[in-house]
Design an enzyme around this catalytic site. Structure first.
Site, PDB file in Angstrom:
ATOM      1  CG  ASP A 382      -1.740   1.191   1.397  1.00 28.04           C
ATOM      2  OD1 ASP A 382      -2.318   1.640   0.401  1.00 28.04           O
ATOM      3  OD2 ASP A 382      -1.810   1.725   2.523  1.00 28.04           O
ATOM      4  CB  THR A 595      -1.700   3.652  -4.248  1.00 30.70           C
ATOM      5  OG1 THR A 595      -2.134   4.852  -3.609  1.00 30.70           O
ATOM      6  CG2 THR A 595      -1.380   3.955  -5.704  1.00 30.70           C
ATOM      7  CE  LYS A 685      -4.956  -1.000  -1.829  1.00 25.20           C
ATOM      8  NZ  LYS A 685      -4.597  -0.411  -0.515  1.00 25.20           N
TER       9      LYS A 685
END
Length: 996
Positions: A382, A595, A685
């Site tokens: 992240d 991100t 993600k």
């Protein structure tokens, strides 16, 4: 004890009803437990868990074979149950220690102090004594003991500020609101008048793990039903900040709290080493079966060929009985101590990691994965709070009219002023207001009449729309004099729609390229008549609870804005992030950044943290159609170039839904030097990590993040690492390992990963090796007795091999050995770094050439068999012609005592061949393990182990010293092989990672 609200379950599975009542909710205590059992059920649970382990089932069966007379070589005594009981007991004790640690942690949590309402006053109580429907008082800087609805706060407007880093890892404050109609009714000054009545009814969601969401309604007496939302709700473990007190209603307690429902469940993750170990146990079991079948067939044939020799007293044999006997005899093919020793070693290594002074506050939740840290190929990370500090600094302001822009910034925010201190939920806003103050626009707070003061000038707040992740903007309408002004700030893609044509979009791009977070500003003016009409329409929509109409009216109000300016705020990089990423890349590890920031911002951060360098060729994929994405991929077809692949979240969604594009994505990402995926959701993600795992089966992944939005990614990766603050975070609790800062990842992987990978692999190989040295003489002894099943070693002494004579040195090695040791202290107890942290090349070596492979396993097993055979031949034939005092030669039992002693000597010296660090205490325990056998022989010398046994005669036996010389030769040979292996590991071809 009275409870002023009671919960009654509805038939519905989605809602609960709370009614005021005297009946306490005893079935909803605020007690948490992370224990797997109770103290009454622990022993049965632990015992059943152990005896159902495949390895333990095997030894239980061996014990049964030892009991059955026809298959027993121990006179019907299950001697294997002695060491098995010891191994099971050690495992149970370890489990008990871990369970006690969980119990102690639970007790500390449950005994934390808070205040609850009881008999017209707030009394101090433990968290565990709070029940659902209790009224709670929380003071400033105290943690919230359970999930609550805010009834009132110290601020007259009912505002409260909480720190949520336990939930999302963010240190900035979040703004919450009391239920407006109850603010005065349940004010602290009115506590003595809290009365039981039947006038308030709450309806809200049943317990669920969904964070950031709560919906429901409340009704006072027979008045209109009003809505509840997430702004009225605070989760357990959040901390009240900059608010003197709040009074809340416990709606979820104990294990029903959202944070507990989101707590990491026990997951099945196995390291490569553990998977290989299971394969090796299966393969060695097959080998055992083959040896037993061969031995039983040989015995059957030999017996049938010698039936005519009557003096031997032979009778026809049953090959199946012989098979059972040889399974019992050769049971040490599979080490009885293997699983327990490996578990103890990993448990000790995890405790050392947690005690590491260089990585304070580190945690290991999955000790069985500790060696996997040394074999990572891809790191998913992240950005915000992980690579960056989530600490903002104002950098730039571009404005058409600076005064108007500064006025917009100083009015349009959610910050309040308390005790001359600015308090806000967003670090961006605090940084912006600090800049405004430097420019002479001092925000002095807001009063109870909704008047904001800027430099002693008052602006009346007519209405405002708070920022939300869906709308991505905030709007305020203020009155100054006879003029009404609307100020709006938000994400550029949103404001551009509201402003229309804007000639300054290149400014946004320039700021984003520098890695700044940007906001666009807009304004609009109204006259009295326009505002009155709008307010009337909006009030009607509120009364009708017409959310769609309210959203439509808000967008109408905000349309056709005038462009004011653009702000740029920088999120500072965390300490040593650049160097850490550079070292990871030097170790051949690919770093993927996932991100939620804009593409340009993500690229800029990539440059600033050394993820992307000037030599890399950027390949940016932001298209949202299949054809355009294919065209971009085909344009960059050079696989040898240093490609930095950057993908937007929208483009990723299209690729994941199209098999052909997914294949192209995997190919490009496989050859890319760097991969950045921007504007991604938590689910995306997880999908990215799963995609890599599925299509790169030989690659091992690590995911690192700091917030609840990273948990799914962390759980999906082979190894999950959470960044935790002083108070801990949701990601840290869900992860396999938790560290305090991103820079500690290098120590976690390069030091603990490499060292534990090396030591644990060699520990497993060594355990199999020593058992082969121990058991091989048994098999070869069969050729001297027609494979009749005659035992060679004393059966009681042989049970001590894996528990007393050849166990502790290898455990101490796995805990304390270091490739680059310090002469002063153990590395984990020092405050200095280990040299391995600065050697990415060593990490490459151990990842590409793992010590433990199937081939190397069989080489170690074969080495053990050969050494066992050599010891058997030398010891047996050297004593063949040695005469006793009565003129007879030595008995086979005395040969066994002799062979056993040499085996113990050799396997303990073997530890020294792969050890880098030899502390005084490790040498002491190696010597003690060797001497223990001979000391026991001295003790039992006065007891007849065999008719002719005499220990002291061994001391003057030249055969003993011949065998000792042989042992030294084997030891030196092993030492030379190990050193040669250390050299060869650098030059062999590495294993390749292929794209499926």
């Amino acid at each position: 004890m009275k409870s002023y609200f009671q919960i009654n379950e509805q038939v519905s599975q989605t809602e609960k009803i709370i009614l005021p009542d005297d009946t306490p909710m005893r079935n909803r205590p605020n007690t948490i437990t992370t224990m797997k059992t109770t103290w009454l059920t622990f022993l049965p649970y632990a015992f059943i868990k152990q005896i159902t382990q495949p390895a333990n089932i095997y030894f239980i069966v061996i014990g049964i074979l030892q009991i059955i007379p026809v298959t027993s070589y121990t006179n019907g005594v299950p001697t294997i149950y002695g060491p098995l009981s010891m191994m099971i007991s050690i495992s149970i004790i370890k489990d008990a220690f871990e369970e006690y640690s969980r119990y102690k942690s639970d007790q500390e949590e449950n005994k934390r102090k808070s205040h609850k309402y009881f008999e017209n006053q707030f009394i101090e109580c433990c968290w565990k004594d709070i029940y659902q429907a209790d009224i709670i008082l929380v003071m400033e800087n105290e943690s919230i003991p359970c999930d609550i609805l805010i009834l009132s706060s110290s601020y007259q407007g009912g505002i409260a500020y909480v720190e949520t880093k336990q939930i999302d890892g963010e240190t900035n404050l979040k703004q919450k609101y009391s239920i407006y109609d109850l603010q005065q009714k349940y004010h602290i000054d009115n506590a003595i008048n809290f009365q039981k009545d039947n006038s308030v009814k709450f309806v809200y969601d049943q317990k669920n793990p969904i964070l950031y969401k709560l919906s429901g309604t409340y009704q006072i007496s027979n008045s209109d039903v009003d809505s509840l939302n997430y702004g009225n709700f605070i989760e357990r473990d959040c901390i009240l900040k900059n608010t003197e007190w709040i009074i809340g209603l416990c709606i979820y307690s104990g294990m029903d709290c959202k944070i507990m429902l989101n707590s990491s469940q026990e997951r099945t993750k196995r390291s490569r080493l553990e998977q290989y170990m299971r394969i090796c146990i299966m393969s060695i079991s097959i080998s055992l079966a083959l040896f037993c079948i061969m031995a039983s067939i040989y015995e059957f044939l030999w017996t049938n060929n010698h039936l005519n020799y009557s003096y031997l007293g032979l009778s026809k044999d049953n090959v199946f009985v012989d098979l059972g006997l040889w399974f019992s005899l050769l049971s040490y093919f599979i080490p009885i101590s293997l699983v327990v020793n490996v578990e103890l070693v990993k448990f000790g290594q995890a405790k050392m990691l947690e005690s590491d002074k260089v990585m304070p506050n580190s945690k290991s939740h999955q000790s069985n994965l500790i060696e996997q840290l040394g074999e990572i190929n891809i790191v998913f990370t992240d950005k915000t709070g992980t690579l960056t500090k989530n600490s903002m600094q104002f950098r730039e302001l571009f404005a058409q009219n600076e005064k108007e822009a500064l006025l917009c910034l100083s009015l349009c925010h959610s910050v309040v002023k308390s005790k001359n201190k600015l308090i806000g939920s967003s670090p961006d806003e605090l940084a912006i207001l600090d800049y405004c103050e430097q420019k002479g626009y001092l925000f002095q707070g807001i009063d109870n009449n909704n008047n904001l003061t800027i430099n002693k000038t008052q602006f009346h707040r007519v209405m405002n729309f708070d920022f939300s992740s869906e709308k991505k903007r905030m709007t305020i309408v203020v009155k100054t004099g006879n003029e009404y002004i609307l100020f709006c700030k938000g994400a550029d893609e949103v404001l551009l729609e509201l402003i229309g044509e804007c000639k300054n979009q290149q400014i946004i791009h320039q700021y984003a390229v520098k890695g700044y977070r940007t906001l666009m500003l807009g304004r609009k003016t109204f006259n009295q008549n326009e505002i009155d009409i709008y307010l009337a329409d909006y009030k009607k929509a509120q009364e009708d609870k017409d959310d769609e109409m309210m959203n439509k009216l808000q967008k109408t109000l905000e349309s056709n804005l005038e462009f004011l300016g653009i702000t740029a705020v920088e999120d500072l990089l965390a300490d040593d992030v650049g160097q850490t990423i550079q070292d990871l890349k030097s170790a051949g590890i690919k770093v993927w950044v996932l991100t939620g920031d804009k593409v340009e911002t993500a690229i800029a951060i990539g440059y600033s943290c050394n993820l992307i360098d000037s030599k890399d060729m950027l390949q940016v994929v932001t298209e949202t159609t299949v054809g355009s994405i294919e065209e971009v991929f085909l344009h960059y077809c050079n696989e040898s170039a240093n490609i930095a692949l950057v993908i937007s979240g929208q483009a990723l969604s299209v690729m994941l839904d199209n098999p052909q594009l997914k294949s192209m994505l995997l190919k490009r990402a496989f050859y890319a030097k760097v991969v950045i995926v921007a504007r991604v959701s938590p689910k995306q993600k997880q999908q990215v990590v799963a995609l890599v795992k599925e299509n790169l089966p030989k690659a091992y992944t690590l995911a690192i993040g700091d917030g609840a939005n990273d948990v799914s990614m962390i759980n999906e990766a082979h190894v999950g690492v959470g960044i935790q603050g002083v108070e801990g975070t949701q990601a840290a609790r869900a992860a396999d390992f938790a560290i305090q800062e991103f820079k500690h990842l290098k120590r976690l992987m390069f030091y603990y990963g490499v060292e534990c990978s090396r030591k644990n692999a060699l520990t497993i190989l060594y355990i199999f090796f020593k058992n082969q040295v121990f058991i091989t003489p048994y098999f070869w002894f069969g050729f001297l007795n027609g494979f009749s099943g005659q035992y060679l070693y004393d059966q009681w002494l042989s049970q001590l091999f894996n528990t007393i004579f050849a166990s502790l040195p290898q455990v101490l090695y796995a805990l304390f050995d270091e490739m680059h040791p310090s002469s002063e202290h153990f590395q984990w107890s020092k405050t200095t770094h280990n040299i391995l942290e600065e050697k990415p090349d060593v990490y490459v070596q151990f990842r590409q050439q793992p010590i433990f492979t199937i081939i190397k396993f069989w080489l170690w097993v074969f080495n053990g068999m050969v050494q066992g055979l050599i010891i058997f031949l030398v010891c047996t034939f050297s004593t063949e012609n040695q005469n006793m005092d009565n003129g007879k030669t030595m008995e086979f039992f005395e040969d066994g005592v002799f062979i056993y002693g040499i085996v113990i000597l050799l396997v303990n010296l073997k530890v020294l061949t792969f050890t880098y660090t030899n502390y005084n205490f490790t040498i002491f325990f190696i010597v003690l393990s060797i001497l223990a056998y001979w000391l026991i022989l001295i003790i039992v010398n006065d007891y007849e182990l065999s008719p002719s046994f005499n220990f002291y005669r061994y001391l003057i036996s030249p055969q003993l010293y011949l065998a000792l010389a042989l042992t030294c030769m084997l030891f030196l040979f092993d030492l030379a092989i190990e050193r040669f292996y250390d050299f060869q590991i650098y030059v062999r071809k590495p294993e390749s990672i292929e794209l499926v």
